[in-house]
Design a protein around this motif. Structure first.
Motif, PDB file in Angstrom:
ATOM      1  N   ALA A 138       0.714  -1.319   0.078  1.00 41.83           N
ATOM      2  CA  ALA A 138       0.012  -0.047   0.078  1.00 41.83           C
ATOM      3  C   ALA A 138       0.855   1.376  -0.006  1.00 41.83           C
ATOM      4  O   ALA A 138       1.939   1.226   0.582  1.00 41.83           O
ATOM      5  N   LEU A 139       0.345   2.221  -0.724  1.00 44.71           N
ATOM      6  CA  LEU A 139       0.948   3.586  -0.558  1.00 44.71           C
ATOM      7  C   LEU A 139       1.452   4.186   0.649  1.00 44.71           C
ATOM      8  O   LEU A 139       2.460   4.608   1.063  1.00 44.71           O
ATOM      9  N   ASN A 140       0.550   3.772   1.596  1.00 47.12           N
ATOM     10  CA  ASN A 140       1.176   4.517   2.941  1.00 47.12           C
ATOM     11  C   ASN A 140       1.403   3.356   3.842  1.00 47.12           C
ATOM     12  O   ASN A 140       1.173   3.587   5.140  1.00 47.12           O
ATOM     13  N   ALA A 141       1.743   2.029   3.436  1.00 46.90           N
ATOM     14  CA  ALA A 141       2.118   1.179   4.505  1.00 46.90           C
ATOM     15  C   ALA A 141       3.478   1.515   5.250  1.00 46.90           C
ATOM     16  O   ALA A 141       4.485   2.212   4.683  1.00 46.90           O
ATOM     17  N   SER A 142       3.584   1.255   6.257  1.00 46.44           N
ATOM     18  CA  SER A 142       4.945   1.396   7.211  1.00 46.44           C
ATOM     19  C   SER A 142       5.824   0.444   6.817  1.00 46.44           C
ATOM     20  O   SER A 142       5.425  -0.791   6.289  1.00 46.44           O
ATOM     21  N   GLY A 143       7.153   0.826   6.806  1.00 48.46           N
ATOM     22  CA  GLY A 143       8.250  -0.228   6.415  1.00 48.46           C
ATOM     23  C   GLY A 143       9.568   0.521   6.436  1.00 48.46           C
ATOM     24  O   GLY A 143       9.522   1.525   6.955  1.00 48.46           O
ATOM     25  N   ALA A 144      10.656  -0.319   6.143  1.00 43.84           N
ATOM     26  CA  ALA A 144      11.939   0.245   5.920  1.00 43.84           C
ATOM     27  C   ALA A 144      12.114   1.652   5.424  1.00 43.84           C
ATOM     28  O   ALA A 144      11.519   1.223   4.172  1.00 43.84           O
ATOM     29  N   ARG A 145      12.817   2.423   5.524  1.00 49.59           N
ATOM     30  CA  ARG A 145      12.773   3.803   5.030  1.00 49.59           C
ATOM     31  C   ARG A 145      13.935   3.807   3.862  1.00 49.59           C
ATOM     32  O   ARG A 145      13.950   4.911   3.212  1.00 49.59           O
ATOM     33  N   ASP A 146      14.704   2.621   4.053  1.00 55.22           N
ATOM     34  CA  ASP A 146      15.656   2.562   2.862  1.00 55.22           C
ATOM     35  C   ASP A 146      15.649   1.967   1.598  1.00 55.22           C
ATOM     36  O   ASP A 146      16.380   1.654   0.744  1.00 55.22           O
ATOM     37  N   VAL A 147      13.966   1.496   1.478  1.00 48.29           N
ATOM     38  CA  VAL A 147      13.667   0.861   0.315  1.00 48.29           C
ATOM     39  C   VAL A 147      13.458   1.751  -0.506  1.00 48.29           C
ATOM     40  O   VAL A 147      12.528   2.598  -0.468  1.00 48.29           O
ATOM     41  N   ILE A 148      13.768   1.557  -2.010  1.00 48.42           N
ATOM     42  CA  ILE A 148      13.566   2.570  -3.211  1.00 48.42           C
ATOM     43  C   ILE A 148      11.986   2.213  -3.544  1.00 48.42           C
ATOM     44  O   ILE A 148      12.058   1.033  -4.389  1.00 48.42           O
ATOM     45  N   SER A 149      11.132   3.013  -3.425  1.00 48.67           N
ATOM     46  CA  SER A 149       9.763   2.591  -3.921  1.00 48.67           C
ATOM     47  C   SER A 149       9.085   3.977  -3.700  1.00 48.67           C
ATOM     48  O   SER A 149       9.426   4.808  -3.045  1.00 48.67           O
ATOM     49  N   LEU A 150       8.012   4.038  -4.490  1.00 51.30           N
ATOM     50  CA  LEU A 150       6.872   5.108  -4.299  1.00 51.30           C
ATOM     51  C   LEU A 150       6.248   5.021  -2.789  1.00 51.30           C
ATOM     52  O   LEU A 150       6.092   6.146  -2.162  1.00 51.30           O
ATOM     53  N   ASN A 151       5.896   3.724  -2.372  1.00 48.11           N
ATOM     54  CA  ASN A 151       5.454   3.661  -0.959  1.00 48.11           C
ATOM     55  C   ASN A 151       6.704   4.351   0.118  1.00 48.11           C
ATOM     56  O   ASN A 151       6.141   4.987   0.990  1.00 48.11           O
ATOM     57  N   THR A 152       7.805   3.971   0.042  1.00 44.43           N
ATOM     58  CA  THR A 152       8.714   4.608   0.976  1.00 44.43           C
ATOM     59  C   THR A 152       8.725   6.077   0.837  1.00 44.43           C
ATOM     60  O   THR A 152       8.856   6.743   1.945  1.00 44.43           O
ATOM     61  N   ASN A 153       8.920   6.473  -0.441  1.00 44.52           N
ATOM     62  CA  ASN A 153       9.049   7.966  -0.502  1.00 44.52           C
ATOM     63  C   ASN A 153       7.668   8.791  -0.180  1.00 44.52           C
ATOM     64  O   ASN A 153       7.637  10.034   0.148  1.00 44.52           O
TER      65      ASN A 153
END
Length: 319
Positions: A138-153
């Motif tokens: 999901a766009l707003n899912a929590s997760g590791a902040r160093d993953v390159i993705s639209l979700n993370t950004n």
């Protein structure tokens, strides 16, 4: 017998028609893949459940979410990224020195962000063929902040700064090519939604989901020494960090010898130190060392080295 001009006319009649933009022909791509794709071409759609290409249910597309609801999305474009570039007179070639990316711009409450929200590397096949795409999370899912993705950004570049209340968010997908030339395409797909942010929603989105590494060796004395050593170092540096625990991740010590005599001179062991600071809770790698004594034993434990690539973790996992 047919003349040369007549033969040319036959060849042209049998050749598939291609669209040409400023002299660059468009190549075959995946095209419009479904009725839903046809209806929403040029748009980004949103839902509380994953949107699977070919199995879409347009009745479940929505444009209003609570901050606690998962926001899934899918972009539908009229052409592939490669053909988008060609349609604008550019030929981006990922097989050479060029890097091709899906880039996303964002607008929040009518104010455009100063820079691109995200740029995600695009595999060559998807660059040439894909006309619809999404991400698994999901766009707003929590997760590791160093993953390159639209979700993370989205979470760390946009959502973390949202105040409680209602916000109108517009996302625009483009193609970005760099290397030799720099090119950002016209919008390939655009979508918007309203997000109702509650008091705890931002904390939920930015909450780390990782776990502490497991200990490979149990040694309460050594672990306690690691925590004490790092707290002393950070105190001297006037750092806000406070070590909470040290976990030994090596199964055994690494013995170090004198290169000439072979005599044991020291030993080292890798740990991770979990700590709190003004930004939350984290951990990173620390190597502890002990010098060999004349009696074949080892002296006091001291700081050897550190790995500054930290991992974020929920503070309750440090208890």
């Amino acid at each position: 017998m047919k003349t040369q001009h007549q033969l040319l006319a036959v060849v042209l009649a049998c050749t598939p028609t291609v669209v040409v933009a400023e002299g660059i022909p468009l190549q075959p791509d995946d095209g419009v893949k479904s009725d839903v794709h046809r209806e929403y071409a040029g748009k980004i759609v949103f839902s509380t459940a994953p949107i699977v290409a070919g199995k879409e249910d347009a009745t479940k597309f929505i444009t209003s979410f609570k901050g606690s609801q998962p926001i899934y999305w899918r972009a539908y474009s009229r052409r592939s990224a490669a053909n988008q570039a060609r349609s604008e007179g550019e030929e981006c070639d990922p097989s050479g020195q060029m890097n091709v990316m899906r880039a996303y711009a964002a607008e929040v409450d009518g104010v455009a962000m100063d820079s691109l929200l995200s740029a995600v590397d695009l595999p060559a096949k998807e660059f040439a063929k894909s006309t619809t795409w999404s991400e698994q999370v999901a766009l707003n899912a929590s997760g590791a902040r160093d993953v390159i993705s639209l979700n993370t950004n989205f979470v760390w570049g946009l959502a973390k700064n949202l105040s409680p209340g209602s916000h109108k968010i517009v996302l625009t997908a483009k193609l970005k090519c760099t290397g030799g030339t720099k090119f950002v395409s016209a919008p390939m797909a655009v979508g918007s939604f309203t997000l109702e942010v509650g008091s705890g929603d931002v904390a939920g989105m930015t909450k780390p989901v990782g776990d502490l590494p497991r200990a490979s060796r149990k040694d309460a004395t050594l672990s306690g020494a690691g925590t004490k050593i790092m707290n002393a170092i950070w105190k001297r540096a006037s750092s806000s960090r406070r070590a909470v625990k040290t976990i030994i991740v090596d199964k055994d010590w690494t013995i170090e010898h004198n290169e000439i005599t072979g005599v044991v001179i020291s030993r080292s062991i890798d740990t991770i130190v979990a700590y709190k600071d003004k930004d939350g809770c984290h951990y990173y790698g620390v190597r502890l060392r002990q010098e060999a004594t004349s009696k074949g034993r080892f002296g006091e434990t001291y700081f050897g080295a550190e790995d500054l690539d930290r991992e974020d973790i929920a503070c309750e996992k440090l208890d």
